[in-house]
Design a protein around this motif. Structure first.
Motif, short mmCIF file in Angstrom:
data_model
loop_
_atom_site.label_atom_id
_atom_site.label_comp_id
_atom_site.label_asym_id
_atom_site.label_seq_id
_atom_site.Cartn_x
_atom_site.Cartn_y
_atom_site.Cartn_z
N ARG A 144 0.84 -1.19 0.00
CA ARG A 144 0.00 0.00 0.00
C ARG A 144 0.88 1.25 0.00
NH1 ARG A 144 -4.72 -1.37 4.50
NH2 ARG A 144 -5.54 -3.26 3.47
N GLY A 145 0.53 2.19 -0.80
CA GLY A 145 1.31 3.42 -0.84
C GLY A 145 2.48 3.35 -1.80
N SER A 146 3.19 4.44 -1.87
CA SER A 146 4.33 4.55 -2.79
C SER A 146 5.51 3.72 -2.29
CB SER A 146 4.75 6.01 -2.93
OG SER A 146 3.66 6.81 -3.36
N ASP A 147 6.41 3.37 -3.23
CA ASP A 147 7.65 2.69 -2.85
C ASP A 147 8.50 3.60 -1.98
OD1 ASP A 147 6.68 0.70 -4.44
OD2 ASP A 147 8.06 1.10 -6.13
N VAL A 148 9.37 3.01 -1.18
CA VAL A 148 10.21 3.79 -0.26
C VAL A 148 11.69 3.49 -0.51
CG1 VAL A 148 8.45 3.92 1.54
CG2 VAL A 148 10.06 2.01 1.54
N TRP A 149 12.51 4.45 -0.08
CA TRP A 149 13.96 4.26 -0.12
C TRP A 149 14.40 3.74 1.25
CZ3 TRP A 149 16.27 4.35 -4.62
CH2 TRP A 149 15.75 5.15 -5.66
N LEU A 150 15.22 2.69 1.25
CA LEU A 150 15.66 2.04 2.48
C LEU A 150 17.18 2.11 2.58
CD1 LEU A 150 14.18 0.44 4.77
CD2 LEU A 150 14.93 -1.65 3.60
N LEU A 151 17.66 2.65 3.69
CA LEU A 151 19.11 2.72 3.93
C LEU A 151 19.51 1.55 4.82
CD1 LEU A 151 21.61 4.60 3.44
CD2 LEU A 151 21.19 5.49 5.74
N ARG A 152 20.54 0.82 4.41
CA ARG A 152 20.99 -0.35 5.17
C ARG A 152 22.48 -0.23 5.50
NH1 ARG A 152 19.22 -5.59 1.83
NH2 ARG A 152 20.83 -4.72 0.48
N LYS A 157 18.59 -1.07 9.40
CA LYS A 157 17.96 -0.42 8.25
C LYS A 157 17.05 0.69 8.74
CE LYS A 157 14.29 -3.93 8.08
NZ LYS A 157 13.65 -4.95 7.24
N ARG A 158 16.81 1.67 7.83
CA ARG A 158 15.95 2.80 8.16
C ARG A 158 15.29 3.31 6.89
NH1 ARG A 158 18.10 7.89 11.56
NH2 ARG A 158 18.41 6.18 13.06
#
Length: 384
Positions: free
Chosen positions: A13-21, A35-36
């Motif tokens: 649900r919703g837009s894709d997100v950027w994930l920092l690992r 991760k954040r």
């Protein structure tokens, strides 16, 4: 040093997100993966913009890593870290003018001399000797010392270094010469010879001691024509609007009836008269920005002063020094002077801005000599 991986993650649900690992190590040595979520693809359209947004976070991650924190870094690397964390536009701890000043001193003086040195190689005595050799005024050298001290404090705060070698650097800030001060007759002669815009500016600066950034940051809504007061709530530097220099700078300022009259006359000839319009709005920018103070000073006020025989070299801040000195010459109490100049401390008022003008010195000396050499009654003579 970890660059951290940045990936795009799909969501149901919703837009894709950027994930920092990234990864850390526990006390036992076990690797821990973290991760954040940084934001959505609507906020950051590509990976480059997302990585720029988290550059300061990556720096903090590396600073918290014991393997990185204990590693020796150069002063140039520390400057880059400081600029990303402290001088970024999103950081509100410092004003725009302070950030610009810090960046200028770092680029012009600190990095060329010390950029390649590791932090542990920078010694107190060497910095002190270098400052003494610089072809600059003592006040400028003191500012460079201050910037370097702030830089090392930043390193200690982020645990990139364990002490500040600049604390013990000796550098005075005493001026080589006294600041220029205009005489009352010179101010009147200049004001009477200028056009309405320049005359209003000179009268306002000379009668209130406003800083240039505050003077051109005034709006019509800041003036209370009925009560004869003015609220100084903002400053403008290089087109950037920000808060005043100190909390004390935002206190109400009294305006003399002559200045009120000049402001009313100036307002009558203006197209921009609404409360939210700049008092000195630039017609070239359709009133969106005020005039540039240095351009008005250089093109109109200084040439007129030279034509009138005023040979002193002065700027907008000269009017502030002049206002302080004239306040003292008429016997104004020190606390009242501090309030009028809106200084945070009385020391700035007395040590930096106020000078004793020659007639006042003669009058004080004459008063003392009159006490010494005046004839005394016989009763006082016998008492001694």
């Amino acid at each position: 040093m970890q660059r951290c991986s940045l990936i795009k993650k799909n969501r149901k649900r919703g837009s894709d997100v950027w994930l920092l690992r990234w990864s850390d190590k526990s006390i036992s040595g076990k690797r821990i993966y973290r991760k954040r979520v940084i934001g959505t693809v609507d906020e950051y359209s590509d990976a480059q913009s997302a990585r720029q947004a988290v550059s300061s976070l990556i720096e903090r991650i590396n600073a918290d890593n014991p393997r990185i924190g204990l590693r020796s870094i150069t002063l140039s690397t520390l400057c880059n870290h400081f600029e990303r964390c402290e001088l970024a536009q999103s950081n509100t701890w410092r004003s725009y003018s302070t950030k610009k000043c810090y960046a200028g001193y770092l680029k012009r003086w600190v990095v060329p001399q010390w950029g390649k040195y590791e932090l542990r190689e920078i010694k107190t005595i060497e910095v002190e000797s270098w400052l003494r050799r610089l072809p600059l005024a003592k006040s400028s050298c003191a500012k460079i010392r201050g910037v370097m001290s702030v830089l090392f404090n930043h390193a200690c705060r982020y645990e990139l270094f364990d002490h500040n070698p600049i604390h013990l650097v000796r550098q005075g800030a005493k001026r080589k010469g006294t600041p220029c001060v205009l005489a009352p007759s010179e101010i009147k002669l200049l004001a009477d010879s200028l056009a309405d815009r320049e005359r209003t500016l000179v009268l306002l600066a000379a009668s209130t001691g406003l800083r240039q950034s505050e003077l051109f940051g005034l709006k019509w809504g800041d003036i209370n024509f009925t009560e004869g007061t003015m609220n100084v709530t903002r400053s403008i530097v290089c087109g950037i609007v920000g808060p005043c220099k100190t909390e004390s700078s935002q206190k109400p300022v009294p305006i003399h009836p002559l200045i009120i009259e000049a402001l009313v006359k100036w307002k009558e000839h203006q197209h921009y008269r609404k409360p939210d319009d700049w008092i000195f709005a630039s017609g070239r920018r359709s009133g969106r920005k005020p005039y540039w103070g240095q351009a008005i000073l250089r093109k109109y006020i200084l040439p007129k002063a030279q034509a009138l025989g005023i040979e002193k070299r002065f700027g907008w801040h000269t009017f502030r020094h002049t206002y302080s000195t004239l306040l003292r010459s008429v016997g104004t109490e020190f606390k009242v002077m501090q309030e009028l100049l809106r200084h945070s401390s009385l020391r700035s008022t007395l040590d930096v801005y106020t000078q004793a003008i020659t007639p006042a010195k003669h009058a004080a000396q004459a008063a003392v000599m009159a006490l010494v050499f005046s004839p005394q009654p016989e009763s006082e003579t016998r008492a001694f």
